[in-house]
Design an enzyme around this catalytic site. Structure first.
Site, short mmCIF file in Angstrom:
data_model
loop_
_atom_site.label_atom_id
_atom_site.label_comp_id
_atom_site.label_asym_id
_atom_site.label_seq_id
_atom_site.Cartn_x
_atom_site.Cartn_y
_atom_site.Cartn_z
N CYS A 2 -0.35 2.64 9.22
CA CYS A 2 0.80 1.37 8.79
C CYS A 2 -0.30 -0.21 8.56
O CYS A 2 -0.74 -0.23 10.06
CB CYS A 2 1.92 1.58 9.68
N GLU A 12 0.50 -1.33 0.26
CA GLU A 12 0.21 -0.14 0.51
C GLU A 12 0.76 0.96 0.26
O GLU A 12 1.46 1.08 0.16
CB GLU A 12 -0.65 0.08 1.28
N1 SAH Z 1 9.61 0.39 10.10
C1 SAH Z 1 9.86 1.35 9.34
C2 SAH Z 1 8.28 2.75 8.31
C3 SAH Z 1 6.85 2.28 8.81
S1 SAH Z 1 6.18 2.46 9.97
C4 SAH Z 1 9.45 2.07 11.08
O1 SAH Z 1 9.06 1.23 12.24
O2 SAH Z 1 9.58 3.22 11.36
C5 SAH Z 1 5.75 3.87 10.07
C6 SAH Z 1 5.91 4.87 10.98
O3 SAH Z 1 4.42 4.78 11.12
C7 SAH Z 1 6.48 4.77 12.02
O4 SAH Z 1 6.92 5.42 13.10
C8 SAH Z 1 5.77 3.30 13.04
O5 SAH Z 1 6.53 3.33 14.12
C9 SAH Z 1 4.67 3.92 13.33
N2 SAH Z 1 3.36 3.77 13.03
C10 SAH Z 1 3.35 2.15 13.44
N3 SAH Z 1 1.49 1.92 13.68
C11 SAH Z 1 1.54 3.45 14.02
C12 SAH Z 1 0.54 3.34 14.68
N4 SAH Z 1 -0.91 2.71 15.68
N5 SAH Z 1 0.31 4.75 15.49
C13 SAH Z 1 0.66 5.44 15.28
N6 SAH Z 1 2.36 5.86 14.19
C14 SAH Z 1 2.13 4.04 13.52
FE1 SF4 Z 2 7.55 -2.87 11.22
FE2 SF4 Z 2 7.58 -1.62 13.66
FE3 SF4 Z 2 7.86 0.16 11.33
FE4 SF4 Z 2 6.09 -1.77 11.58
S1 SF4 Z 2 6.34 0.38 12.76
S2 SF4 Z 2 7.04 -1.47 10.10
S3 SF4 Z 2 5.64 -3.15 12.63
S4 SF4 Z 2 9.15 -1.36 12.16
#
Ligand code: SAH
Ligand code: SF4
Length: 351
Positions: free
Chosen positions: A342, A101
């Site tokens: 995400c 996505e």
């Molecule tokens: N894996 C990488 C990039 C993808 S996630 C990382 O973790 O940085 C992108 C961002 O969305 C990250 O900062 C992650 O922690 C955040 N994220 C994931 N789930 C979330 C949620 N439910 N609410 C707010 N931010 C979230």
């Molecule tokens: Fe992966 Fe954690 Fe980033 Fe979600 S927040 S994409 S589980 S590293």
């Protein structure tokens, strides 16, 4: 489609996987001058065409030769949602059936695109829909690039910035991510300035070190979410082995090597990482560094016990961080009504 058709198309090569040299070789084999390779590449990488017939300055005979031998990738749109704030979220499917996505977020005359770097993620963060959904595979550079082009085409405007904050952990797919960043940065490709290309990592330390040595000025964001080791271990189990102390050290090296300001992402989760002890730990972690803190209210996940914090707590975090000289902003979460957090859209389509 007849069996014969299926067989012949399975022998075709995806033109997007050919290097410039390979394409030049192909032109020579087919008896066309080298400059045709560049023309074809412009159509593929700048105009994102999905049909050889759209390559209007390429001779019809060459278009026919190419379509007999090559395909033009196979990205199709499975779902598209439009938010009341104007952002659009897409679920794309690649030729092997893998889905990923991406999101387009327009502001005035700019378009920010958020892309996925993997289908799923191995890191298992408890607050993240992707992390809870398992892992399929890493995406190829062209598949990451195609997300940007898909969104850009839909908005009929060029992308002005890209953040790798969709599904997946970019630094678990380092080589393809760097290749994608270079394609996005290249004047031959999307032509987006390196500073407008941001990678977000949960903190894979060896790759942060490698990233700091790349010559381009790409931007780095690190998902911190807690500066207390036991809390971080509980909510981000995949990065347990990369301790906060080591993360702090490597970020120091990053700033020293690049002179660039990193961002820490901090999703405020009510009763988990928004108390005073967490705030003080965050101040200690970030004080005296160049870092900027992005506070995000947790995107509510269905069936999750984790809930967002309050606006008051978020504002308190900003004030207290300012007292210790750390700049922080509360990022408004866009596309809440379209499952823009995400992994949420793809999860619904798997159900
Ligand atoms: N894996 C990488 C990039 C993808 S996630 C990382 O973790 O940085 C992108 C961002 O969305 C990250 O900062 C992650 O922690 C955040 N994220 C994931 N789930 C979330 C949620 N439910 N609410 C707010 N931010 C979230
Ligand atoms: Fe992966 Fe954690 Fe980033 Fe979600 S927040 S994409 S589980 S590293």
């Amino acid at each position: 489609m007849s069996i014969h058709d299926t067989e012949s198309s399975s022998r075709k090569v995806d033109l997007r996987t050919l290097s410039h040299e390979q394409l030049v070789d192909l032109m020579e084999q087919l008896g066309y001058p080298k400059f045709r390779a560049k023309q074809v590449e412009d159509w593929v990488w700048k105009h994102n065409v999905s049909d050889f017939q759209e390559m209007t300055n390429v001779p019809a005979a060459l278009r026919a030769d190419l379509s007999a031998r090559c395909t033009l990738g196979g990205t199709s749109e499975v779902a598209r949602q439009v938010s009341s704030d104007g952002s659009r979220k897409y679920l794309l499917r690649y030729s092997d059936g893998t889905q990923a996505e991406c999101v387009g977020m327009p502001t005035r005359n700019r378009l920010a695109v958020c892309v996925s770097t993997q289908a799923g993620c191995r890191m298992g963060c408890v607050f993240c829909a992707t992390g809870q959904g398992g892992f399929t595979r890493s995406l190829k550079a062209t598949e990451i690039y195609d997300q940007v082009m898909h969104v850009s085409k839909d908005f009929q405007t060029r992308a002005s910035s890209v953040v790798m904050m969709g599904q997946g952990e970019p630094f678990n797919n380092y080589d393809e991510v760097i290749k994608a960043l270079r394609m996005l940065n290249s004047p031959e490709g999307a032509g987006i300035g390196a500073r407008h290309l941001t990678v977000s990592t949960c903190g894979v330390i060896p790759m942060i070190r490698r990233f700091s040595k790349e010559p381009e000025q790409f931007t780095l964001a690190v998902s911190l979410h807690s500066a207390i080791q036991s809390t971080r271990n509980a909510i981000m189990p995949g990065v347990k082995k990369y301790t906060l102390q080591r993360l702090h050290d490597v970020m120091g090296e990053y700033v020293e090597a690049t002179g660039r300001r990193p961002t820490y992402e901090y999703a405020l989760i009510g009763g988990v990482n928004d108390n005073n002890a967490e705030l003080e730990a965050l101040c200690d972690f970030t004080r005296g560094t160049l870092a900027h803190v992005n506070l995000i209210q947790l995107n509510d996940l269905e069936d999750s016990r984790l809930k967002p914090s309050t606006q008051e707590r978020a504002e308190l975090f900003v004030r207290r961080l300012a007292q210790v000289g750390v700049e922080a902003t509360i990022r408004n979460s866009r596309g809440n009504d379209i499952d823009a957090a995400c992994g949420q859209l793809s999860q619904k389509h798997q159900e």
